[in-house]
Design an enzyme around this catalytic site. Sequence first.
Site, PDB file in Angstrom:
ATOM      1  N   ARG A 262       0.854  -1.185   0.000  1.00  0.00           N
ATOM      2  CA  ARG A 262       0.000   0.000   0.000  1.00  0.00           C
ATOM      3  C   ARG A 262       0.890   1.234   0.000  1.00  0.00           C
ATOM      4  O   ARG A 262       1.454   1.628   1.014  1.00  0.00           O
ATOM      5  CB  ARG A 262      -0.899  -0.023   1.243  1.00  0.00           C
ATOM      6  CG  ARG A 262      -2.075   0.943   1.167  1.00  0.00           C
ATOM      7  CD  ARG A 262      -2.751   1.051   2.512  1.00  0.00           C
ATOM      8  NE  ARG A 262      -1.936   1.841   3.428  1.00  0.00           N
ATOM      9  CZ  ARG A 262      -1.814   1.600   4.725  1.00  0.00           C
ATOM     10  NH1 ARG A 262      -2.419   0.567   5.270  1.00  0.00           N
ATOM     11  NH2 ARG A 262      -1.062   2.379   5.483  1.00  0.00           N
ATOM     12  N   HIS A 266      -3.636   4.527   4.613  1.00  0.00           N
ATOM     13  CA  HIS A 266      -4.810   3.651   4.623  1.00  0.00           C
ATOM     14  C   HIS A 266      -6.018   4.364   4.015  1.00  0.00           C
ATOM     15  O   HIS A 266      -6.706   3.841   3.149  1.00  0.00           O
ATOM     16  CB  HIS A 266      -5.111   3.219   6.055  1.00  0.00           C
ATOM     17  CG  HIS A 266      -6.350   2.407   6.206  1.00  0.00           C
ATOM     18  ND1 HIS A 266      -6.468   1.125   5.717  1.00  0.00           N
ATOM     19  CD2 HIS A 266      -7.541   2.709   6.784  1.00  0.00           C
ATOM     20  CE1 HIS A 266      -7.673   0.661   5.995  1.00  0.00           C
ATOM     21  NE2 HIS A 266      -8.343   1.597   6.633  1.00  0.00           N
ATOM     22  N   TYR A 275       3.756   4.844  11.623  1.00  0.00           N
ATOM     23  CA  TYR A 275       4.028   3.420  11.804  1.00  0.00           C
ATOM     24  C   TYR A 275       4.914   2.794  10.713  1.00  0.00           C
ATOM     25  O   TYR A 275       5.174   1.597  10.761  1.00  0.00           O
ATOM     26  CB  TYR A 275       2.718   2.634  11.906  1.00  0.00           C
ATOM     27  CG  TYR A 275       1.749   2.828  10.751  1.00  0.00           C
ATOM     28  CD1 TYR A 275       1.875   2.100   9.575  1.00  0.00           C
ATOM     29  CD2 TYR A 275       0.696   3.731  10.853  1.00  0.00           C
ATOM     30  CE1 TYR A 275       0.984   2.275   8.525  1.00  0.00           C
ATOM     31  CE2 TYR A 275      -0.208   3.906   9.820  1.00  0.00           C
ATOM     32  CZ  TYR A 275      -0.057   3.181   8.656  1.00  0.00           C
ATOM     33  OH  TYR A 275      -0.933   3.352   7.619  1.00  0.00           O
TER      34      TYR A 275
END
Length: 376
Positions: A262, A266, A275
Amino acid sequence: MSDRVLTPETLLPRDEPVRLIAPDGTAEADQHYQMPDLEHLRDAYRALVEGRRINDQASALVRQGRLAVYPSSHGQEACQVAASLVLGERDWLFPTYRDSVAVIGRGVSPADAMVLLAGDWHSGYDPTEHRVAPQATPLATQLLHAVGFAQAAKYRGEDTVVLALCGDGATSEGDFHEALNFAAVFGVPVVFFVQNNEFAISVPLSRQSAAPSLAHKAVGYGMPGQRVDGNDVAAVLSVLGDAVDRARAGEGPSLIEAHTYRMQAHTNADDDTRYRERAEVQAWIERDPLARMRAYLTAHDALDTATEDRIAADAERIAADLRAALNADTDLDPEDLFRFVTTDRTPQLDEQWQMLRDEIARGAASDAVSPTGGSR
C-alpha cells in the site's frame, strides 16, 4: 467434484511468489504458469494506467471535499486489474472498500463506484447489472456472502465462479475462517484473493500471523494455496486465471495471496508516517506495476509512444468525467430515508416520514422570514 487427489504437497504454495516479469521488465520462465499473450497484456497495461489515474483523481477529490473518504489502491493496481480481467461474463466479484478499480474494471462507471465513498447510497450501482456485489467496508464479511452466493449458483447448476477479494487484515477475522472452511468442505466454486499489502491500517503482517505466508493457511482447510508477485500483472493474471479455471471445472476453492504494498496511507484519515519509514515506501517504487509492464511491452515492440499517449489521454478523459460527476451537487429527496426500508411502508415509518415532512415545512417557512419579521 474432480477426481484429483489433494495432498499436502499439492495444497502447499511455493516458497517464493510466482513471478513472470521481473521489476526491470525482463521475462522469467515458469514451468506451470504461462505468460499471457501481448494483446492481453497491452489491455492490462491500459487498465493499469486508467486505474492509477482513477486512484490519484479520487484522492484529489477527497482533498477538495467531494469524497468523504478514499482507500487508495495506488501501487496495487496489478491486483485490481487482474481481478476484473480473469472473470467471465457470468462470474461475480465480491469487493472491499479498497477495490474501486476492480469494480470499475467490471464495467461500473467510476462515478457510480464512488457513491458509497462520497457518503451517499450504500452502493451506487446495480449489482446484478455488472455482477459486482456492493463494496464491503466491514472486514471479511463479503467472504461469507461470496461463499453463499457461489453455493447457490452451484445448486442451480450455473457455470459461475465467484472471486472474493480481501486484504491481509481480513485473514485475522473469524469470518475468514468460516468462509474458507465451508467453501472447502462443500467444494464451492469460489476463489479467495488476498491482497497482502503488508498493513492492516497500522498493524504489520508480523503482528497478524505467524504462518510462513497467508497462502499457507489454505492447507488447513483442504484447498490449494498459492503466492504471487502482486505487482506483476502477468503473473497475477496467470495464477488467478488458473484458480478460476479450477473452480469452474468443479475442483473447488483456492486461496491466492498477492504480495504487494500500500503505497499511500490507509485512507485520508490516516497518518502512515506514525508506523512506517519513508525508506520502506520508497523501496517499493522500484516494483511499480505500471513501470514493469511498460518496460516489458516496450521491449517486445508491443507499446510505442503514440499508443502510450492515446492510453494516457483516455485515462485523463475518465478522470475528467469523474471530476465533473463528483463536482455536481446531488438532488436529495428526504423521503428516500423511508422509501426503501421495506417493500410496503409500515405505519410506523409513515408516521416518522410525516413528522419529518412537517419539520422540513416549518424550517422552510422560518427561513422565508427575516429576523425582523419581514419577508426576505
